[in-house]
Design a protein around this motif. Structure first.
Motif, short mmCIF file in Angstrom:
data_model
loop_
_atom_site.label_atom_id
_atom_site.label_comp_id
_atom_site.label_asym_id
_atom_site.label_seq_id
_atom_site.Cartn_x
_atom_site.Cartn_y
_atom_site.Cartn_z
N LEU A 111 -1.57 11.77 -8.25
CA LEU A 111 -2.61 12.73 -7.88
C LEU A 111 -2.10 14.16 -7.90
O LEU A 111 -2.90 15.10 -7.80
N LEU A 140 0.82 -1.20 0.00
CA LEU A 140 0.00 0.00 0.00
C LEU A 140 0.86 1.25 0.00
O LEU A 140 0.51 2.27 -0.65
N LEU A 161 -10.38 11.94 -12.23
CA LEU A 161 -11.03 11.20 -11.13
C LEU A 161 -12.43 11.75 -10.85
O LEU A 161 -13.39 10.99 -10.66
N VAL A 162 -12.56 13.10 -10.84
CA VAL A 162 -13.88 13.70 -10.60
C VAL A 162 -14.83 13.35 -11.73
O VAL A 162 -16.00 12.99 -11.50
N ASP A 163 -14.31 13.44 -12.95
CA ASP A 163 -15.17 13.10 -14.09
C ASP A 163 -15.60 11.64 -14.03
O ASP A 163 -16.76 11.29 -14.32
N GLN A 205 -6.57 14.54 -11.23
CA GLN A 205 -7.65 14.91 -10.31
C GLN A 205 -8.94 15.16 -11.11
O GLN A 205 -10.02 14.72 -10.71
N ARG A 206 -8.81 15.89 -12.20
CA ARG A 206 -9.99 16.17 -13.01
C ARG A 206 -10.59 14.90 -13.57
O ARG A 206 -11.81 14.70 -13.55
N ALA A 245 1.91 1.69 -3.35
CA ALA A 245 0.79 2.12 -4.18
C ALA A 245 0.45 3.57 -3.89
O ALA A 245 0.21 4.37 -4.82
N GLU A 246 0.42 3.95 -2.58
CA GLU A 246 0.10 5.32 -2.21
C GLU A 246 1.16 6.28 -2.78
O GLU A 246 0.83 7.39 -3.21
N TYR A 256 -16.01 9.89 -11.39
CA TYR A 256 -17.02 9.77 -10.30
C TYR A 256 -18.38 10.21 -10.80
O TYR A 256 -19.40 9.53 -10.58
N ILE A 257 -18.36 11.38 -11.53
CA ILE A 257 -19.64 11.89 -12.05
C ILE A 257 -20.25 10.89 -13.03
O ILE A 257 -21.45 10.60 -13.00
N LEU A 274 -8.23 3.05 -1.32
CA LEU A 274 -7.06 2.53 -0.61
C LEU A 274 -7.46 1.80 0.67
O LEU A 274 -6.87 0.79 1.04
N ARG A 292 -22.58 19.15 -13.70
CA ARG A 292 -22.76 17.74 -14.10
C ARG A 292 -22.94 16.85 -12.86
O ARG A 292 -23.75 15.91 -12.86
N LEU A 293 -22.18 17.18 -11.78
CA LEU A 293 -22.33 16.37 -10.56
C LEU A 293 -23.72 16.57 -9.94
O LEU A 293 -24.36 15.60 -9.50
N VAL A 307 -14.32 12.07 -5.30
CA VAL A 307 -15.36 12.85 -4.63
C VAL A 307 -16.09 11.97 -3.61
O VAL A 307 -16.28 10.77 -3.86
N ILE A 336 0.36 6.49 -6.37
CA ILE A 336 -0.90 7.23 -6.57
C ILE A 336 -0.70 8.68 -6.20
O ILE A 336 -1.22 9.60 -6.85
N GLN A 346 -18.05 20.81 -13.86
CA GLN A 346 -18.07 19.58 -13.05
C GLN A 346 -19.19 19.67 -12.00
O GLN A 346 -19.89 18.68 -11.75
#
Lengths: 269, 174
Positions: A247, A236, A256-258, A253-254, A239-240, A260-261, B167, B123-124, B150, A243, B120
């Motif tokens: 990040l 880990l 990841l947010v996209d 980051q963008r 990995a962290e 998620y959405i 994680l 859209r969210l 998020v 990651i 964003q």
């Protein structure tokens, strides 16, 4: 007690004195008896001599006178009467002397002796009954009571001793029985304790074996878990690190947010 | 505690409605609460009763003057003067929810490691509205502990798409 003894002694002395006086009173000797008889005869003889002299003078006077025949006859009768009286005195004197010289009866006492003796006996008996007998009776009763008390005490002590002996024997028997019971209980308890200890020891050994096996297994698992944890931490961490570096990129980051959405939108769809 | 925060929120909402800017006051109050959460020194200063209330109100006015509406500044000043600055986060949350209810919407608290772009955010909000079945307003909180992705909280429902969560799942799987 001492006063009663002194009174008893006084009674005895008085009785002896009375007996002695009584005995002296009745003790008449032969000489005194003859003396008494002679005295009586002398008195009688004296009287008779005076009468004889008187009579002789009378006869002489008659012989000398011219008395009548009747008078002489009367004088003669008087002389005969005086002669008979004189003979009677002589006979009485002889009887008295015979009585004096006659030996006393060795068995039957004199009446006076009986009277004095009886009186003394009665007096002595009364005194003894009045003073001595109660004392002696009391002494005898006291002695009898003491003896009876001693006998009773001895009986009581013997009974107590017997009772104590019986109690002792009973206690001894109880003690023996109790000792035997205690010994038996001790043996039973020893056997029980030995069995319990043996069973407990076996159980402890089995438990220790199980515990040792469990400890070994737990140690094994813990070692594996620790190893896995260390491996996972390392993985880990790596990995962290990777990651974390990724990040730092704003585009990441963008993205990841996209993502998620998009996933939220896809889940509802 | 919650009842007290709700009462204060009702009072704030009533004043904001009277002023006709409930939407703005709720949003500014939410931001002030987030700022207070991020500064321990400021939070302790405003909560210190040894400092006179007037002085604490002055600090609030100095901080918010020109950056927030007068209504928001007055409401925060009133809350701090009452010694309830520790409840400010709860009061702001209640005020946001009251505003959302007034508009027939729900509020989603969105935590992200970076600030969201307007696109964003729109859209969210649309995705969350579609997912929950009713219109959702989002309140974005920048939280570096999220690491990436998020975390959205709508009422009792949590939709966690953060790197931190992944994680953690990976650590649990190990």
């Amino acid at each position: 007690m001492s006063k009663r003894l002194w009174a008893a002694a006084a009674v005895v002395v008085a009785a002896v004195a009375l007996s002695a006086s009584a005995a002296s009173a009745v003790g008449e000797t032969v000489g005194s008896c003859i003396f008494d008889e002679v005295t009586v005869v002398e008195e009688l003889v004296t009287v008779d001599f005076d009468e004889i002299k008187t009579l002789k003078a009378t006869i002489e006077s008659e012989d000398a006178s011219d008395a009548s025949k009747e008078e002489r006859e009367a004088a003669k009768r008087e002389r005969e009467a005086a002669k008979e009286a004189k003979e009677e005195i002589v006979n009485k004197y002889e009887t008295g002397l015979e009585g004096c010289v006659e030996a006393p009866n060795p068995i039957i006492p004199e009446p006076t002796e009986i009277i004095w003796g009886g009186a003394a006996f009665v007096v002595l008996l009364a005194l003894m009954k009045w003073k001595l007998f109660p004392v002696v009776k009391n002494l005898m009763e006291q002695r009898t009571q003491r003896i009876q008390d001693a006998i009773d005490d001895a009986d009581r002590q013997r009974a107590e001793a017997a009772e104590v002996k019986a109690d002792y024997e009973a206690e001894l028997a109880d003690a023996k029985a109790e000792a035997a019971r205690i010994v038996d209980e001790a043996r039973e308890q020893a056997a029980t304790v030995r069995a319990d200890l043996q069973a407990r020891a076996e159980a402890d050994i089995a438990e220790m074996r199980e515990r040792a096996a469990a400890d070994v297994e737990a140690s094994k698992r813990q070692a594996i878990a620790d190893l896995q944890s260390e491996v996972s931490d390392i993985a880990l961490g790596a990995a962290e690190a990777v990651i974390g570096r990724s990040l730092e990129d704003p585009e990441m980051q963008r993205q990841l947010v996209d993502d998620y959405i998009a996933r939220v939108g896809a889940d509802q769809g | 505690m919650a009842d007290r925060s709700a009462s204060y929120a009702d009072a704030v909402a009533a004043v904001a409605r009277a002023e006709g800017n409930l939407d703005l006051v709720a949003d500014e109050l939410f931001r002030v609460a987030r700022a207070l959460e991020g500064s321990d020194e400021l939070r302790m200063t405003l909560s210190d009763r040894q400092i006179p209330a007037a002085r604490r109100q002055q600090i609030v006015e100095d901080l918010l003057g020109g950056h927030a509406s007068d209504t928001t500044t007055a409401m925060v000043s009133m809350i701090v003067a009452a010694g309830r600055s520790s409840d400010l986060a709860g009061i702001a949350q209640e005020a946001v929810e009251i505003n959302a209810r007034d508009r027939g919407r729900s509020v989603a608290e969105v935590r992200s490691a970076v600030a969201l772009t307007e696109d964003q955010a729109e859209r969210l909000a649309a995705a969350l509205s579609a997912a929950t079945g009713h219109r959702v307003d989002i309140k974005v909180i920048v939280d570096p502990s999220v690491m990436g992705g998020v975390v959205a909280t709508i009422g009792d429902e949590v939709i966690d798409g953060s790197v931190r969560h992944r994680l953690s799942q990976l650590r649990d799987n190990f």
